[in-house]
Design a protein around this motif. Structure first.
Motif, PDB file in Angstrom:
ATOM      1  N   VAL A   1      92.393 -84.920  -9.869  1.00 37.87           N
ATOM      2  CA  VAL A   1      92.626 -85.893 -10.942  1.00 37.87           C
ATOM      3  C   VAL A   1      91.767 -87.136 -10.739  1.00 37.87           C
ATOM      4  CG1 VAL A   1      94.353 -87.363 -12.041  1.00 37.87           C
ATOM      5  CG2 VAL A   1      94.954 -85.045 -11.365  1.00 37.87           C
ATOM      6  N   ALA A   2      91.605 -87.566  -9.475  1.00 38.64           N
ATOM      7  CA  ALA A   2      90.768 -88.742  -9.188  1.00 38.64           C
ATOM      8  C   ALA A   2      89.337 -88.519  -9.662  1.00 38.64           C
ATOM      9  CB  ALA A   2      90.796 -89.046  -7.693  1.00 38.64           C
TER      10      ALA A   2
ATOM     11  N   GLU B   1      84.553 -92.009  -7.672  1.00 40.81           N
ATOM     12  CA  GLU B   1      83.485 -91.402  -6.878  1.00 40.81           C
ATOM     13  C   GLU B   1      84.057 -90.641  -5.685  1.00 40.81           C
ATOM     14  OE1 GLU B   1      80.322 -91.260  -7.656  1.00 40.81           O
ATOM     15  OE2 GLU B   1      80.711 -92.387  -9.508  1.00 40.81           O
ATOM     16  N   PRO B   2      83.376 -89.557  -5.255  1.00 33.69           N
ATOM     17  CA  PRO B   2      83.891 -88.746  -4.136  1.00 33.69           C
ATOM     18  C   PRO B   2      84.207 -89.550  -2.878  1.00 33.69           C
ATOM     19  CG  PRO B   2      82.068 -87.622  -5.205  1.00 33.69           C
ATOM     20  CD  PRO B   2      82.143 -88.984  -5.831  1.00 33.69           C
ATOM     21  N   ASP B   3      83.328 -90.501  -2.536  1.00 36.16           N
ATOM     22  CA  ASP B   3      83.560 -91.287  -1.323  1.00 36.16           C
ATOM     23  C   ASP B   3      84.767 -92.210  -1.443  1.00 36.16           C
ATOM     24  OD1 ASP B   3      81.371 -90.084  -0.199  1.00 36.16           O
ATOM     25  OD2 ASP B   3      80.005 -91.766  -0.558  1.00 36.16           O
ATOM     26  N   ASP B   4      85.165 -92.531  -2.679  1.00 40.80           N
ATOM     27  CA  ASP B   4      86.290 -93.436  -2.897  1.00 40.80           C
ATOM     28  C   ASP B   4      87.623 -92.701  -3.044  1.00 40.80           C
ATOM     29  OD1 ASP B   4      84.576 -95.624  -2.882  1.00 40.80           O
ATOM     30  OD2 ASP B   4      84.185 -95.473  -5.035  1.00 40.80           O
TER      31      ASP B   4
ATOM     32  N   HIS C   1      94.081 -93.855 -10.832  1.00 43.06           N
ATOM     33  CA  HIS C   1      92.926 -94.674 -11.219  1.00 43.06           C
ATOM     34  C   HIS C   1      93.325 -96.122 -11.496  1.00 43.06           C
ATOM     35  CE1 HIS C   1      94.862 -93.137 -14.778  1.00 43.06           C
ATOM     36  NE2 HIS C   1      94.154 -93.906 -15.587  1.00 43.06           N
ATOM     37  N   GLN C   2      94.558 -96.495 -11.110  1.00 44.81           N
ATOM     38  CA  GLN C   2      95.077 -97.863 -11.242  1.00 44.81           C
ATOM     39  C   GLN C   2      94.967 -98.377 -12.687  1.00 44.81           C
ATOM     40  OE1 GLN C   2      94.169-100.638  -8.016  1.00 44.81           O
ATOM     41  NE2 GLN C   2      93.177 -98.967  -6.878  1.00 44.81           N
TER      42      GLN C   2
END
Length: 303
Positions: free
Chosen positions: A99-100, A106-109, A150-151
């Motif tokens: 879902v992110a 981004e993948p790193d986040d 995703h806030q």
């Protein structure tokens, strides 16, 4: 206002589900969306989330035209449907990662986003479990985690407590208050008015596709200033005594109980009690009548 809806019309084949709906919602509130089955609650939430295209009207969320820019709206909104879906063969971590990424993180986040939302939802110890291994309450928390990873500024929840036991419902109410404190604005659809009252600040009543009432409950109670009086012994002329007190109005009384509107602040409440005691009335209760969600909802049925 964070959310503004103007003249919204939505039609299914041969049926108008939303009929000229208009309202606005301020930031930092929890609004209870209530109404009977078929009133248009789910359709309204889906329009707000950019998942349905209405026939007419306008929706703005945080300055974004939802109908013109639905994908941009999805970055601002989290939506939990009544019948939410989870991938039972994935772990909770994998569900949240999917879902992110779908929400553009981004993948790193993603690891930090997953850690933060799991801390908020108190499911950090369930990351390696699959949803199929979780209780209904924990599955609900995972679904909410997906909705807010995703806030978003706005969270829309359709019957979020459906199927939960009393302990899980209480936990969910506390969670919604925490999300509000963290800066999110919530709209929660439910049939359980007493439950909504535990965390909602406002109520939006919809019936037959139309908004029939929008109430800020705390402000409603402040404006009314209704009180009830009870005596431990009857007084035949109680109504006459109360009628002679200048700052009381709308008096309904028998010989031992009364309700009325009081004009003024706490000082007037003190003066009222002092006046009653000076007339040797045996006061055993003098208290404000607090309007609850059910009172307001039922009052719309009579209007």
């Amino acid at each position: 206002m964070l959310i503004t809806v103007e003249n919204l019309i939505f039609e299914y084949t041969g049926f108008r589900a939303l009929n000229d709906v208009s309202f606005s919602i301020p930031a930092g509130s929890i609004t209870a969306l209530v109404g009977p089955n078929g009133a248009g609650k789910t359709t309204l939430l889906r329009c707000l989330s950019g998942l349905e295209q209405p026939l007419n009207g306008a929706i703005a969320i945080d300055g974004i035209d939802v109908l013109e820019q639905p994908r941009l709206c999805h970055r601002k909104v989290g939506y939990l449907s009544d019948f939410f879906g989870l991938y039972d063969k994935l772990t909770v971590r994998q569900c949240l990662h999917f879902v992110a990424r779908a929400q553009g993180i981004e993948p790193d986040d993603c690891p930090n986003a997953i850690a933060l939302v799991c801390k908020r939802l108190n499911i950090s110890d369930r990351l390696e479990s699959t949803p199929a291994q979780l209780s209904r309450g924990l599955r609900q928390r995972v679904a909410i985690a997906q909705a807010i990873i995703h806030q978003p500024k706005v969270v829309l929840l359709d019957e979020p407590a459906s199927g939960l036991d009393p302990e899980a419902r209480h936990s969910l109410a506390e969670l919604f208050l925490e999300l509000k404190q963290q800066g999110m604005t919530l709209i929660v659809s439910s049939h359980i008015l007493a439950e909504l009252e535990a965390y909602s600040s406002d109520m939006l009543i919809i019936r037959e596709g139309k908004i029939v009432e929008q109430v800020a409950i705390a402000q409603h109670n402040t404006q009314r200033k209704a009180f009830k009086l009870a005596l431990s012994a009857p007084v035949p002329n109680l109504a006459e005594i109360l009628a002679n007190i200048s700052f009381l109005s709308t008096i309904s009384a028998n010989t031992q109980q009364a309700t009325f509107q009081l004009k003024g602040d706490e000082q007037q409440q003190y003066l009222l009690l002092k006046t009653l005691l000076e007339q040797n009335l045996l006061v055993c209760e003098l208290s404000p009548i607090v309007t609850n969600f059910q009172d307001v909802y039922l009052s719309t049925l009579k209007s």
